[in-house]
Write a protein that holds these residues in place. Structure first.
Motif, mmCIF file in Angstrom:
data_model
loop_
_atom_site.group_PDB
_atom_site.id
_atom_site.type_symbol
_atom_site.label_atom_id
_atom_site.label_comp_id
_atom_site.label_asym_id
_atom_site.label_seq_id
_atom_site.Cartn_x
_atom_site.Cartn_y
_atom_site.Cartn_z
ATOM 1 N N GLU A 258 23.900 -21.508 28.946
ATOM 2 C CA GLU A 258 23.121 -20.347 28.501
ATOM 3 C C GLU A 258 21.784 -20.439 29.217
ATOM 4 O O GLU A 258 20.851 -21.073 28.724
ATOM 5 N N GLY A 259 21.723 -19.873 30.410
ATOM 6 C CA GLY A 259 20.521 -20.008 31.225
ATOM 7 C C GLY A 259 20.428 -21.406 31.791
ATOM 8 O O GLY A 259 21.351 -21.901 32.439
ATOM 9 N N HIS A 260 19.298 -22.079 31.521
ATOM 10 C CA HIS A 260 19.084 -23.429 32.034
ATOM 11 C C HIS A 260 19.563 -24.504 31.064
ATOM 12 O O HIS A 260 19.385 -25.689 31.341
ATOM 13 N N THR A 273 18.402 -27.124 36.384
ATOM 14 C CA THR A 273 17.597 -26.166 37.151
ATOM 15 C C THR A 273 18.382 -24.895 37.443
ATOM 16 O O THR A 273 17.794 -23.844 37.691
ATOM 17 N N GLU A 274 19.717 -24.968 37.408
ATOM 18 C CA GLU A 274 20.540 -23.774 37.658
ATOM 19 C C GLU A 274 20.510 -22.840 36.459
ATOM 20 O O GLU A 274 20.476 -23.289 35.307
ATOM 21 N N LYS A 354 15.807 -36.265 34.783
ATOM 22 C CA LYS A 354 15.076 -35.039 35.085
ATOM 23 C C LYS A 354 16.054 -33.896 35.336
ATOM 24 O O LYS A 354 17.124 -34.094 35.912
ATOM 25 N N ALA A 355 15.659 -32.698 34.915
ATOM 26 C CA ALA A 355 16.516 -31.525 35.124
ATOM 27 C C ALA A 355 16.817 -31.323 36.605
ATOM 28 O O ALA A 355 17.921 -30.923 36.982
ATOM 29 N N ALA A 356 15.845 -31.630 37.473
ATOM 30 C CA ALA A 356 16.016 -31.422 38.912
ATOM 31 C C ALA A 356 17.071 -32.345 39.498
ATOM 32 O O ALA A 356 17.552 -32.109 40.615
ATOM 33 N N GLN A 357 17.437 -33.408 38.771
ATOM 34 C CA GLN A 357 18.426 -34.345 39.290
ATOM 35 C C GLN A 357 19.828 -34.088 38.737
ATOM 36 O O GLN A 357 20.748 -34.846 38.999
ATOM 37 N N THR A 358 19.960 -33.025 37.958
ATOM 38 C CA THR A 358 21.283 -32.620 37.482
ATOM 39 C C THR A 358 21.808 -31.509 38.392
ATOM 40 O O THR A 358 21.047 -30.851 39.110
ATOM 41 N N HIS A 359 23.117 -31.309 38.327
ATOM 42 C CA HIS A 359 23.730 -30.251 39.124
ATOM 43 C C HIS A 359 24.790 -29.573 38.264
ATOM 44 O O HIS A 359 25.716 -30.223 37.804
ATOM 45 N N ALA A 360 24.619 -28.275 38.012
ATOM 46 C CA ALA A 360 25.580 -27.513 37.198
ATOM 47 C C ALA A 360 26.321 -26.521 38.081
ATOM 48 O O ALA A 360 25.728 -25.927 39.000
ATOM 49 N N TYR A 361 27.619 -26.336 37.812
ATOM 50 C CA TYR A 361 28.424 -25.398 38.595
ATOM 51 C C TYR A 361 29.561 -24.876 37.721
ATOM 52 O O TYR A 361 29.984 -25.549 36.761
ATOM 53 N N PRO A 362 30.080 -23.682 38.012
ATOM 54 C CA PRO A 362 31.094 -23.064 37.154
ATOM 55 C C PRO A 362 32.340 -23.930 37.002
ATOM 56 O O PRO A 362 32.807 -24.532 37.965
ATOM 57 N N ALA A 363 32.867 -23.956 35.801
ATOM 58 C CA ALA A 363 34.085 -24.733 35.528
ATOM 59 C C ALA A 363 35.314 -23.893 35.840
ATOM 60 O O ALA A 363 35.254 -22.664 35.847
#
Length: 363
Positions: A258-260, A273-274, A354-363
């Motif tokens: 849901e957003g970030h 961050t995504e 840190k949020a900048a060190q995470t990576h989110a992508y569509p499942a």
């Protein structure tokens, strides 16, 4: 992150109808069922990657004709091979233990393949000598396998497979029997030979480095099914199962964005961050995790979880901590940091990312 093979070999070629490999391999073996689709164009190197028991070797044996298909199809350069006996298929195989004939010299081991395909003795030996020269083994032509090193035996086995001019080359854990130093050298040599190979090569391995270095495309198999496929760098950046995440060294979770903010299916929320909406994966490397004995104040990390050390092990020149608690994860830290924190199984810690060190992508 760019996998070592991507820049050097370039992207995999799209299969041309009637050329290369087109297979759906369905094999029933008791309670286990393999159902894997493989396509590849001439010049492609495809790595079948997966845990023990996933079905990799079953797939390779089906391609070689050593196991019959229960269903599906197998076409190579437009010709159906489903009912073609193994000895009549234009297929070369390099087995994990090489299976060189102990009573034959290196030259005669390599000449054996062409002889079986109808070449005369002189022609077969001439072709074998040419291949040994390509492998840098001319001086070992008269040597029997017991006097060859592991790396030399592997190259003789590869020469034997290639001397038949196969349209499909199958490599079953070709580097598994080598020690670490020899493996590095032979991997580089094998990569050069595969780069020049004009037909299809299928490599079976459980070693991610072998797969990343040697293959144009990875096909990850779990429980007899393909769970992910693509070029090495894409799979390394976007793992879709726990097995793949562990393979490439990432903490991986699934949730809804849901957003970030990603609310995990099992566990707390993660800030990224995504800006996404819907089902996603979230990944971050163990090296992105910092550990604290007390709850940090004023930290820049947006993600903070209370955990407990479940185990510690040496990982390269670092210590890898296996953590349980609010969010099960792994963290890498130096031996000095581990000593300063006084870590041992059962130690309570705070884990921050840190949020900048995470990576989110569509499942």
């Amino acid at each position: 992150m760019t996998a070592p093979g991507d820049a050097a070999r370039g992207p995999a070629t799209a299969p041309v109808p009637g050329e290369g490999l087109d297979a759906r391999l369905v094999v029933d073996r008791g309670a286990f069922r393999l159902d894997v689709t493989l396509t590849a164009a001439p010049g492609d190197v495809v790595a079948l990657l997966g845990p023990n028991g996933a079905g990799k070797t079953t797939a390779l044996r089906a391609l070689a004709g050593l196991l019959p298909l229960t269903d599906g199809h197998l076409r190579l350069d437009g010709a159906a091979l489903d009912r073609t006996p193994p000895e009549s298929r234009p297929v070369g195989v390099v087995f994990q233990d090489y299976l060189l004939f102990p009573h034959l010299s290196a030259l005669d081991n390599v000449a054996f393949g062409p002889r079986c395909r109808g070449a005369g003795k002189a022609e077969a030996r001439a072709r074998a000598a040419e291949w040994l020269d390509r492998m840098g083994l001319s001086e070992y032509a008269g040597v029997k396998p017991r006097r060859l090193s592991g790396g030399q035996a592997q190259r003789v086995a590869l020469a034997r497979a290639l001397a038949t001019r196969p349209r499909l080359l199958l490599l079953d854990e070709p580097l598994a029997a080598l020690d670490a130093r020899t493996r590095l050298e032979v991997r580089a040599q094998l990569r050069r030979h595969l780069a020049r190979f004009e037909a299809v090569a299928v490599l079976v391995t459980h070693d991610p480095l072998d797969a990343m270095v040697l293959a144009d495309r990875l096909v990850v198999v779990e429980d007899g099914r393909v769970v992910q496929e693509g070029i090495p760098s894409d799979i390394a950046r976007h793992p879709r199962t726990d097995y793949i995440a562990r393979l490439v060294g990432l903490n991986l979770y699934r949730g809804r964005a849901e957003g970030h903010t990603v609310r995990l299916d099992a566990g707390p929320a993660v800030t990224t961050t995504e800006d996404l909406t819907g089902p996603v994966f979230v990944a971050f490397p163990p090296g992105a995790v910092t550990l604290h004995r007390e709850r940090p104040t004023g930290a820049s990390a947006r993600n903070l979880w209370r955990c407990e050390v479940a185990g510690l092990e040496t990982h390269g020149d670092q210590i890898r901590a296996d953590l349980t608690g609010e969010l099960p994860l792994t963290a890498d830290l130096t031996t000095v940091a581990a000593a300063e924190l006084g870590l041992h199984p059962g130690t309570p810690v705070w884990a921050a990312v840190k949020a900048a060190q995470t990576h989110a992508y569509p499942a």
